[in-house]
Design a protein around this motif. Structure first.
Motif, PDB file in Angstrom:
ATOM      1  N   LEU A 193       5.500  -5.864   9.096  1.00  0.00           N
ATOM      2  CA  LEU A 193       6.080  -4.558   9.390  1.00  0.00           C
ATOM      3  C   LEU A 193       7.547  -4.784   9.723  1.00  0.00           C
ATOM      4  O   LEU A 193       7.885  -5.738  10.438  1.00  0.00           O
ATOM      5  CB  LEU A 193       5.387  -3.891  10.576  1.00  0.00           C
ATOM      6  CG  LEU A 193       4.081  -3.143  10.343  1.00  0.00           C
ATOM      7  CD1 LEU A 193       3.519  -2.669  11.665  1.00  0.00           C
ATOM      8  CD2 LEU A 193       4.276  -1.971   9.397  1.00  0.00           C
ATOM      9  N   ALA A 194       8.414  -3.923   9.226  1.00  0.00           N
ATOM     10  CA  ALA A 194       9.843  -4.084   9.474  1.00  0.00           C
ATOM     11  C   ALA A 194      10.476  -2.743   9.798  1.00  0.00           C
ATOM     12  O   ALA A 194      10.179  -1.732   9.153  1.00  0.00           O
ATOM     13  CB  ALA A 194      10.522  -4.710   8.261  1.00  0.00           C
ATOM     14  N   ASP A 195      11.358  -2.746  10.775  1.00  0.00           N
ATOM     15  CA  ASP A 195      12.085  -1.528  11.149  1.00  0.00           C
ATOM     16  C   ASP A 195      13.269  -1.342  10.207  1.00  0.00           C
ATOM     17  O   ASP A 195      14.442  -1.576  10.554  1.00  0.00           O
ATOM     18  CB  ASP A 195      12.558  -1.616  12.604  1.00  0.00           C
ATOM     19  CG  ASP A 195      11.448  -1.359  13.596  1.00  0.00           C
ATOM     20  OD1 ASP A 195      10.427  -0.763  13.198  1.00  0.00           O
ATOM     21  OD2 ASP A 195      11.584  -1.768  14.761  1.00  0.00           O
ATOM     22  N   VAL A 196      12.940  -0.940   8.983  1.00  0.00           N
ATOM     23  CA  VAL A 196      13.960  -0.687   7.973  1.00  0.00           C
ATOM     24  C   VAL A 196      13.415   0.360   7.013  1.00  0.00           C
ATOM     25  O   VAL A 196      12.227   0.338   6.671  1.00  0.00           O
ATOM     26  CB  VAL A 196      14.321  -1.992   7.219  1.00  0.00           C
ATOM     27  CG1 VAL A 196      13.105  -2.595   6.530  1.00  0.00           C
ATOM     28  CG2 VAL A 196      15.443  -1.757   6.221  1.00  0.00           C
ATOM     29  N   ALA A 213       3.744  -9.762  -4.883  1.00  0.00           N
ATOM     30  CA  ALA A 213       4.381  -9.105  -3.737  1.00  0.00           C
ATOM     31  C   ALA A 213       4.115  -7.615  -3.818  1.00  0.00           C
ATOM     32  O   ALA A 213       3.987  -7.047  -4.911  1.00  0.00           O
ATOM     33  CB  ALA A 213       5.883  -9.375  -3.720  1.00  0.00           C
ATOM     34  N   LEU A 214       4.008  -6.981  -2.655  1.00  0.00           N
ATOM     35  CA  LEU A 214       3.767  -5.535  -2.576  1.00  0.00           C
ATOM     36  C   LEU A 214       4.749  -4.921  -1.598  1.00  0.00           C
ATOM     37  O   LEU A 214       4.907  -5.408  -0.469  1.00  0.00           O
ATOM     38  CB  LEU A 214       2.332  -5.267  -2.114  1.00  0.00           C
ATOM     39  CG  LEU A 214       1.970  -3.817  -1.779  1.00  0.00           C
ATOM     40  CD1 LEU A 214       2.095  -2.922  -3.005  1.00  0.00           C
ATOM     41  CD2 LEU A 214       0.549  -3.733  -1.213  1.00  0.00           C
ATOM     42  N   HIS A 215       5.413  -3.861  -2.042  1.00  0.00           N
ATOM     43  CA  HIS A 215       6.282  -3.088  -1.148  1.00  0.00           C
ATOM     44  C   HIS A 215       5.605  -1.750  -0.870  1.00  0.00           C
ATOM     45  O   HIS A 215       5.379  -0.956  -1.770  1.00  0.00           O
ATOM     46  CB  HIS A 215       7.642  -2.844  -1.781  1.00  0.00           C
ATOM     47  CG  HIS A 215       8.682  -2.353  -0.804  1.00  0.00           C
ATOM     48  ND1 HIS A 215       8.407  -1.422   0.184  1.00  0.00           N
ATOM     49  CD2 HIS A 215       9.995  -2.681  -0.639  1.00  0.00           C
ATOM     50  CE1 HIS A 215       9.492  -1.191   0.888  1.00  0.00           C
ATOM     51  NE2 HIS A 215      10.469  -1.936   0.422  1.00  0.00           N
ATOM     52  N   SER A 216       5.283  -1.529   0.408  1.00  0.00           N
ATOM     53  CA  SER A 216       4.695  -0.272   0.859  1.00  0.00           C
ATOM     54  C   SER A 216       5.531   0.231   2.033  1.00  0.00           C
ATOM     55  O   SER A 216       6.618  -0.282   2.305  1.00  0.00           O
ATOM     56  CB  SER A 216       3.225  -0.490   1.241  1.00  0.00           C
ATOM     57  OG  SER A 216       2.622   0.717   1.645  1.00  0.00           O
ATOM     58  N   MET A 217       5.016   1.206   2.733  1.00  0.00           N
ATOM     59  CA  MET A 217       5.739   1.769   3.872  1.00  0.00           C
ATOM     60  C   MET A 217       4.752   2.407   4.833  1.00  0.00           C
ATOM     61  O   MET A 217       3.619   2.702   4.479  1.00  0.00           O
ATOM     62  CB  MET A 217       6.780   2.804   3.420  1.00  0.00           C
ATOM     63  CG  MET A 217       6.218   4.021   2.708  1.00  0.00           C
ATOM     64  SD  MET A 217       5.717   3.712   1.001  1.00  0.00           S
ATOM     65  CE  MET A 217       7.274   3.376   0.225  1.00  0.00           C
ATOM     66  N   PRO A 220       9.224   6.988   6.834  1.00  0.00           N
ATOM     67  CA  PRO A 220      10.561   6.904   6.231  1.00  0.00           C
ATOM     68  C   PRO A 220      11.468   5.876   6.902  1.00  0.00           C
ATOM     69  O   PRO A 220      12.537   5.558   6.365  1.00  0.00           O
ATOM     70  CB  PRO A 220      11.118   8.319   6.406  1.00  0.00           C
ATOM     71  CG  PRO A 220       9.902   9.192   6.466  1.00  0.00           C
ATOM     72  CD  PRO A 220       8.890   8.386   7.214  1.00  0.00           C
ATOM     73  N   LYS A 221      11.059   5.337   8.049  1.00  0.00           N
ATOM     74  CA  LYS A 221      11.886   4.370   8.766  1.00  0.00           C
ATOM     75  C   LYS A 221      11.238   2.993   8.908  1.00  0.00           C
ATOM     76  O   LYS A 221      11.892   2.061   9.400  1.00  0.00           O
ATOM     77  CB  LYS A 221      12.227   4.904  10.162  1.00  0.00           C
ATOM     78  CG  LYS A 221      13.074   6.169  10.155  1.00  0.00           C
ATOM     79  CD  LYS A 221      13.392   6.619  11.561  1.00  0.00           C
ATOM     80  CE  LYS A 221      14.260   7.878  11.552  1.00  0.00           C
ATOM     81  NZ  LYS A 221      14.575   8.329  12.943  1.00  0.00           N
ATOM     82  N   VAL A 222       9.980   2.860   8.503  1.00  0.00           N
ATOM     83  CA  VAL A 222       9.255   1.602   8.689  1.00  0.00           C
ATOM     84  C   VAL A 222       8.678   1.148   7.354  1.00  0.00           C
ATOM     85  O   VAL A 222       7.967   1.899   6.683  1.00  0.00           O
ATOM     86  CB  VAL A 222       8.123   1.752   9.721  1.00  0.00           C
ATOM     87  CG1 VAL A 222       7.338   0.448   9.850  1.00  0.00           C
ATOM     88  CG2 VAL A 222       8.698   2.151  11.079  1.00  0.00           C
ATOM     89  N   SER A 223       8.978  -0.102   6.981  1.00  0.00           N
ATOM     90  CA  SER A 223       8.478  -0.680   5.733  1.00  0.00           C
ATOM     91  C   SER A 223       7.308  -1.618   6.022  1.00  0.00           C
ATOM     92  O   SER A 223       7.262  -2.282   7.071  1.00  0.00           O
ATOM     93  CB  SER A 223       9.583  -1.465   5.021  1.00  0.00           C
ATOM     94  OG  SER A 223      10.633  -0.619   4.616  1.00  0.00           O
ATOM     95  N   ARG A 224       6.375  -1.663   5.075  1.00  0.00           N
ATOM     96  CA  ARG A 224       5.227  -2.572   5.130  1.00  0.00           C
ATOM     97  C   ARG A 224       5.252  -3.379   3.825  1.00  0.00           C
ATOM     98  O   ARG A 224       5.210  -2.798   2.741  1.00  0.00           O
ATOM     99  CB  ARG A 224       3.932  -1.770   5.250  1.00  0.00           C
ATOM    100  CG  ARG A 224       2.648  -2.620   5.322  1.00  0.00           C
ATOM    101  CD  ARG A 224       2.524  -3.320   6.630  1.00  0.00           C
ATOM    102  NE  ARG A 224       1.151  -3.754   6.887  1.00  0.00           N
ATOM    103  CZ  ARG A 224       0.832  -4.788   7.674  1.00  0.00           C
ATOM    104  NH1 ARG A 224       1.791  -5.487   8.258  1.00  0.00           N
ATOM    105  NH2 ARG A 224      -0.419  -5.108   7.905  1.00  0.00           N
ATOM    106  N   GLY A 262      15.572  -5.880   7.333  1.00  0.00           N
ATOM    107  CA  GLY A 262      15.629  -5.349   8.676  1.00  0.00           C
ATOM    108  C   GLY A 262      14.798  -6.175   9.637  1.00  0.00           C
ATOM    109  O   GLY A 262      14.141  -7.142   9.228  1.00  0.00           O
ATOM    110  N   PRO A 263      14.789  -5.824  10.912  1.00  0.00           N
ATOM    111  CA  PRO A 263      14.032  -6.582  11.913  1.00  0.00           C
ATOM    112  C   PRO A 263      12.528  -6.528  11.631  1.00  0.00           C
ATOM    113  O   PRO A 263      11.959  -5.450  11.430  1.00  0.00           O
ATOM    114  CB  PRO A 263      14.371  -5.876  13.232  1.00  0.00           C
ATOM    115  CG  PRO A 263      15.608  -5.087  12.951  1.00  0.00           C
ATOM    116  CD  PRO A 263      15.553  -4.712  11.515  1.00  0.00           C
ATOM    117  N   ILE A 264      11.887  -7.681  11.609  1.00  0.00           N
ATOM    118  CA  ILE A 264      10.441  -7.770  11.414  1.00  0.00           C
ATOM    119  C   ILE A 264       9.760  -7.660  12.767  1.00  0.00           C
ATOM    120  O   ILE A 264      10.055  -8.420  13.692  1.00  0.00           O
ATOM    121  CB  ILE A 264      10.063  -9.091  10.707  1.00  0.00           C
ATOM    122  CG1 ILE A 264      10.638  -9.098   9.289  1.00  0.00           C
ATOM    123  CG2 ILE A 264       8.545  -9.276  10.676  1.00  0.00           C
ATOM    124  CD1 ILE A 264      10.404 -10.403   8.532  1.00  0.00           C
TER     125      ILE A 264
END
Length: 395
Positions: A193-196, A213-217, A220-224, A262-264
């Motif tokens: 989880l990342a605050d980006v 690799a998988l990009h999820s979320m 709108p402010k946090v990426s998974r 961003g910060p993990i």
């Protein structure tokens, strides 16, 4: 503290399956008690799936548990398959008659269901560890559990084990009562989880020679995000910089798309497994969700299968309690397993198409690329992926 000693349906586990089953039955006037071994804080923070099928969305709305989901959830009308440094979008509504999925974390579903249960005043005991399910072939099964340093017994008409892969529900059964089907994969997922803000509007499934690799979320402010790693990998081996460097490599394309860093805030390793234990009914003991089956997360089916299980089971229990009709209960296992095996197959196909298997040679890699190219160039193949991803009918 006053503890219930008797209930119609004893439910082990306060994950999405157990909480939703309790909510569906409570709305029909059927008494339930939910026992959860962990603390409320742990249950509400436990990171799990975040993709809701159309059928799951519909169930949550219809039972009054979808208000916050509709306010905060992110509707997604497709996914991107990325390989050979190119992205290819699969459009769900055009291929499935208008259906879509929603990004809404399991933690939020659990919070919503806990709030509804507490508002209703229905029994929900945290830090109540189920120790055994007894006499489940009789008309009066019991759950022995430990709560506040003492053992207690909950007498039931029916017990439903929604307590996960390692729970006591399935382990209370003799070994010869189950047919077990299992496959372990030679890799795991490193999830963060990342605050980006997300770098994409919809999920990206990337096939790369270095691994999946998988990009999820989550919002709108946090990426998974996830990386395929070796099965025996440890979190300590992955610094934040190494994770972001590897993600950037695997998501790289020939256009101007860029991965935001961003910060993990959280890291974890998830082993990849397919598992089914049949049947799902044993006298008055029923299995649901991860207690009965596990899918690799590539197909986003785990939470959705749990919802499907308990939706079918709740309807059957209502029919039995109201009319004494056991027909639907008798068919619960077969009905649920048809959907389970479809999801198992889809999850297996997605996993084997997108991951690099360290045991495979160059021939196997070429087959994967051929399947990916076919999927994004054939309407029939894309439709099959889209139909399974958004979810087939519950029954």
């Amino acid at each position: 503290m006053s503890r219930p000693r008797r209930t119609r349906v004893g439910i082990i586990g306060a994950g999405p399956a157990g909480l939703l089953l309790g909510h569906l039955l409570h709305r029909q006037g059927i008494d339930t008690v939910v026992l959860e071994a962990r603390t409320r804080d742990y249950v509400e923070r436990r990171q799990r799936a975040g993709i809701l099928e159309q059928g799951t969305i519909d169930v949550l709305r219809e039972c009054g548990a979808g208000a916050r989901m509709d306010q905060e959830g992110l509707r997604h009308d497709g996914i991107e398959l990325r390989f050979d440094r190119q992205g290819h979008r699969i459009d769900f509504p055009s291929l499935t008659g208008g259906r879509s999925v929603m990004v809404y974390a399991q933690t939020e579903v659990v919070k919503d269901l806990i709030a509804l249960r507490l508002e209703a005043g229905a029994p929900l005991l945290f830090e109540a560890e189920a120790l055994a399910v007894e006499d489940f072939h009789s008309t009066a099964p019991r759950v022995r559990y430990r709560h506040e340093d003492a053992e207690h017994v909950l007498e039931c008409d029916v017990v439903v084990a929604c307590d996960g892969f390692h729970g006591i529900g399935r382990r209370s059964l003799p070994a010869d009562a189950l047919r077990v089907f299992e496959r372990e994969y030679p890799f795991s997922w490193l999830g963060i989880l990342a605050d980006v803000p997300p770098s994409c509007d919809e999920l990206i499934y990337a096939h790369h020679e270095r691994g999946f690799a998988l990009h999820s979320m989550r919002s709108p402010k946090v990426s998974r995000l996830y990386l395929q790693v070796d099965r025996d990998e440890t979190v300590d081996a992955w610094s934040d910089d190494r994770i972001w460097d590897e993600l950037a490599t695997r998501f790289a394309v020939d256009d101007d798309w860029a991965l935001r860093w961003g910060p993990i805030t959280d890291k974890g390793i998830t082993p990849m497994r397919s598992f089914v234990a049949e049947p799902l009914r044993h006298g008055r003991l029923f299995l649901a969700g991860d207690a009965a089956h596990i899918v690799p997360p590539t197909g986003a089916k785990g939470l959705n299968l749990a919802v499907a299980d308990v939706t079918v089971l709740a309807s059957a229990l209502v029919d039995w309690f109201a009319h004494g009709n056991e027909t639907a209960l008798d068919s619960y296992s077969d009905t649920a397993l048809r959907r389970v095996w479809r999801a198992e197959h889809f999850s297996y196909l997605m996993t084997t198409m997108l991951h690099r298997d360290p045991r495979e040679d160059a021939f196997g890699h070429r087959l994967q690329l051929s399947q990916l190219r076919y999927t994004v160039s054939s309407t029939a193949a894309a439709t099959s992926l889209a139909e399974n991803y958004v979810g087939l009918p519950l029954i």
